[in-house]
Write a protein that holds these residues in place. Sequence first.
Motif, PDB file in Angstrom:
ATOM      1  N   UNK A  21     -17.077  10.419  -4.649  1.00 27.72           N
ATOM      2  CA  UNK A  21     -16.520  11.061  -3.460  1.00 27.72           C
ATOM      3  C   UNK A  21     -17.362  10.825  -2.213  1.00 27.72           C
ATOM      4  N   UNK A  22     -18.658  10.614  -2.386  1.00 28.73           N
ATOM      5  CA  UNK A  22     -19.513  10.333  -1.224  1.00 28.73           C
ATOM      6  C   UNK A  22     -19.230   8.947  -0.661  1.00 28.73           C
ATOM      7  N   UNK A  23     -19.167   7.954  -1.546  1.00 29.67           N
ATOM      8  CA  UNK A  23     -18.932   6.574  -1.114  1.00 29.67           C
ATOM      9  C   UNK A  23     -17.440   6.285  -0.909  1.00 29.67           C
ATOM     10  N   UNK A  24     -16.597   7.232  -1.351  1.00 28.67           N
ATOM     11  CA  UNK A  24     -15.142   7.071  -1.262  1.00 28.67           C
ATOM     12  C   UNK A  24     -14.676   5.804  -1.986  1.00 28.67           C
ATOM     13  N   UNK A  25     -15.164   5.663  -3.248  1.00 26.15           N
ATOM     14  CA  UNK A  25     -14.790   4.508  -4.064  1.00 26.15           C
ATOM     15  C   UNK A  25     -14.240   4.984  -5.395  1.00 26.15           C
ATOM     16  N   UNK A  26     -13.502   4.088  -6.032  1.00 26.51           N
ATOM     17  CA  UNK A  26     -12.978   4.342  -7.365  1.00 26.51           C
ATOM     18  C   UNK A  26     -13.239   3.105  -8.213  1.00 26.51           C
ATOM     19  N   UNK A  27     -13.761   3.334  -9.403  1.00 25.09           N
ATOM     20  CA  UNK A  27     -14.032   2.246 -10.335  1.00 25.09           C
ATOM     21  C   UNK A  27     -13.182   2.494 -11.577  1.00 25.09           C
ATOM     22  N   UNK A  28     -12.471   1.466 -12.027  1.00 20.11           N
ATOM     23  CA  UNK A  28     -11.603   1.579 -13.189  1.00 20.11           C
ATOM     24  C   UNK A  28     -12.313   0.977 -14.403  1.00 20.11           C
ATOM     25  N   UNK A  29     -12.298   1.721 -15.515  1.00 19.11           N
ATOM     26  CA  UNK A  29     -12.938   1.271 -16.748  1.00 19.11           C
ATOM     27  C   UNK A  29     -11.901   1.285 -17.866  1.00 19.11           C
ATOM     28  N   UNK A  30     -11.652   0.128 -18.463  1.00 15.06           N
ATOM     29  CA  UNK A  30     -10.756   0.021 -19.618  1.00 15.06           C
ATOM     30  C   UNK A  30     -11.561   0.400 -20.847  1.00 15.06           C
ATOM     31  N   UNK A  31     -11.118   1.429 -21.573  1.00 12.74           N
ATOM     32  CA  UNK A  31     -11.891   1.870 -22.740  1.00 12.74           C
ATOM     33  C   UNK A  31     -11.439   1.198 -24.034  1.00 12.74           C
ATOM     34  N   UNK A  50     -15.348   9.770 -23.228  1.00 12.48           N
ATOM     35  CA  UNK A  50     -13.927   9.589 -23.522  1.00 12.48           C
ATOM     36  C   UNK A  50     -13.762   9.406 -25.019  1.00 12.48           C
ATOM     37  N   UNK A  51     -12.879  10.210 -25.608  1.00 18.62           N
ATOM     38  CA  UNK A  51     -12.550  10.089 -27.022  1.00 18.62           C
ATOM     39  C   UNK A  51     -11.238   9.325 -27.136  1.00 18.62           C
ATOM     40  N   UNK A  52     -11.265   8.177 -27.808  1.00 20.65           N
ATOM     41  CA  UNK A  52     -10.070   7.355 -27.957  1.00 20.65           C
ATOM     42  C   UNK A  52      -9.277   7.692 -29.202  1.00 20.65           C
ATOM     43  N   UNK A  53      -8.043   7.195 -29.256  1.00 24.85           N
ATOM     44  CA  UNK A  53      -7.205   7.417 -30.430  1.00 24.85           C
ATOM     45  C   UNK A  53      -7.723   6.668 -31.659  1.00 24.85           C
ATOM     46  N   UNK A  54      -8.694   5.806 -31.457  1.00 23.78           N
ATOM     47  CA  UNK A  54      -9.342   5.148 -32.592  1.00 23.78           C
ATOM     48  C   UNK A  54     -10.397   6.050 -33.231  1.00 23.78           C
ATOM     49  N   UNK A  55     -10.595   7.251 -32.664  1.00 24.29           N
ATOM     50  CA  UNK A  55     -11.544   8.224 -33.198  1.00 24.29           C
ATOM     51  C   UNK A  55     -12.964   8.056 -32.707  1.00 24.29           C
ATOM     52  N   UNK A  56     -13.193   7.097 -31.811  1.00 19.37           N
ATOM     53  CA  UNK A  56     -14.544   6.830 -31.317  1.00 19.37           C
ATOM     54  C   UNK A  56     -14.786   7.509 -29.970  1.00 19.37           C
ATOM     55  N   UNK A  57     -15.992   8.022 -29.812  1.00 19.40           N
ATOM     56  CA  UNK A  57     -16.440   8.607 -28.554  1.00 19.40           C
ATOM     57  C   UNK A  57     -17.158   7.534 -27.754  1.00 19.40           C
ATOM     58  N   UNK A  58     -16.713   7.341 -26.521  1.00 22.95           N
ATOM     59  CA  UNK A  58     -17.360   6.382 -25.630  1.00 22.95           C
ATOM     60  C   UNK A  58     -18.182   7.129 -24.589  1.00 22.95           C
ATOM     61  N   UNK A  59     -19.395   6.625 -24.355  1.00 27.67           N
ATOM     62  CA  UNK A  59     -20.273   7.167 -23.329  1.00 27.67           C
ATOM     63  C   UNK A  59     -20.355   6.106 -22.238  1.00 27.67           C
ATOM     64  N   UNK A  60     -19.955   6.493 -21.019  1.00 23.35           N
ATOM     65  CA  UNK A  60     -19.877   5.549 -19.910  1.00 23.35           C
ATOM     66  C   UNK A  60     -20.882   5.915 -18.835  1.00 23.35           C
ATOM     67  N   UNK A  61     -21.655   4.923 -18.392  1.00 21.78           N
ATOM     68  CA  UNK A  61     -22.570   5.114 -17.270  1.00 21.78           C
ATOM     69  C   UNK A  61     -21.720   5.275 -16.006  1.00 21.78           C
ATOM     70  N   UNK A  62     -21.823   6.410 -15.297  1.00 24.47           N
ATOM     71  CA  UNK A  62     -20.952   6.647 -14.150  1.00 24.47           C
ATOM     72  C   UNK A  62     -21.259   5.761 -12.943  1.00 24.47           C
ATOM     73  N   UNK A  63     -22.426   5.181 -12.914  1.00 23.09           N
ATOM     74  CA  UNK A  63     -22.802   4.318 -11.792  1.00 23.09           C
ATOM     75  C   UNK A  63     -22.290   2.899 -11.980  1.00 23.09           C
ATOM     76  N   UNK A  64     -22.482   2.355 -13.173  1.00 21.14           N
ATOM     77  CA  UNK A  64     -22.112   0.961 -13.422  1.00 21.14           C
ATOM     78  C   UNK A  64     -20.730   0.801 -14.048  1.00 21.14           C
ATOM     79  N   UNK A  65     -20.212   1.871 -14.680  1.00 20.18           N
ATOM     80  CA  UNK A  65     -18.946   1.780 -15.392  1.00 20.18           C
ATOM     81  C   UNK A  65     -19.080   1.131 -16.751  1.00 20.18           C
ATOM     82  N   UNK A  66     -20.303   0.859 -17.177  1.00 26.89           N
ATOM     83  CA  UNK A  66     -20.549   0.221 -18.467  1.00 26.89           C
ATOM     84  C   UNK A  66     -20.420   1.242 -19.601  1.00 26.89           C
ATOM     85  N   UNK A  67     -19.726   0.855 -20.676  1.00 25.75           N
ATOM     86  CA  UNK A  67     -19.690   1.686 -21.874  1.00 25.75           C
ATOM     87  C   UNK A  67     -21.013   1.446 -22.595  1.00 25.75           C
TER      88      UNK A  67
END
Length: 135
Positions: A21-31, A50-67
């Motif tokens: 919200x500070x930088x007014x940007x949006x980053x899209x991450x395909x899980x 993010x918990x996927x329907x495959x049953x796995x929990x993904x932890x995403x770095x909010x700065x880089x968008x990397x899982x």
Amino acid sequence: MLGDYKTDPEGILTSVSLIDTEAETIQIVDIGSQYTFRNLARGDDDTALVLGTDGALRVIDPTTGEIVRTAPVIDAWEVPEEWQQAQPAIKVMDGMAYITEPATNELHVVDYTTGEVWKSVELPQTPNEMVVVSG
């Protein structure tokens, strides 16, 4: 901020949005898996979870968008036709992710920083909604 990101006309969710919200940007991450609105949470360390329907929990770095971590937690499941039907949910408190598994009436406590399922308990009823409180 962490949000869902819907582009599919059928409402299938496979990407999340990381909003600065500070930088007014949006980053899209395909899980790489479907999820629902109940499968999103923020970690105490600002990570996106993010918990996927495959049953796995993904932890995403909010700065880089990397899982940065993917950890299996529950069995694979399908998005219900009606959003009110019981489906897995995730909440976070004190460094632990609490994840419901309605198919088995279980609650799993996960250390999301390591991916370790710390504890699983059977519940007397099928979990649908959840709030985590301390004390």
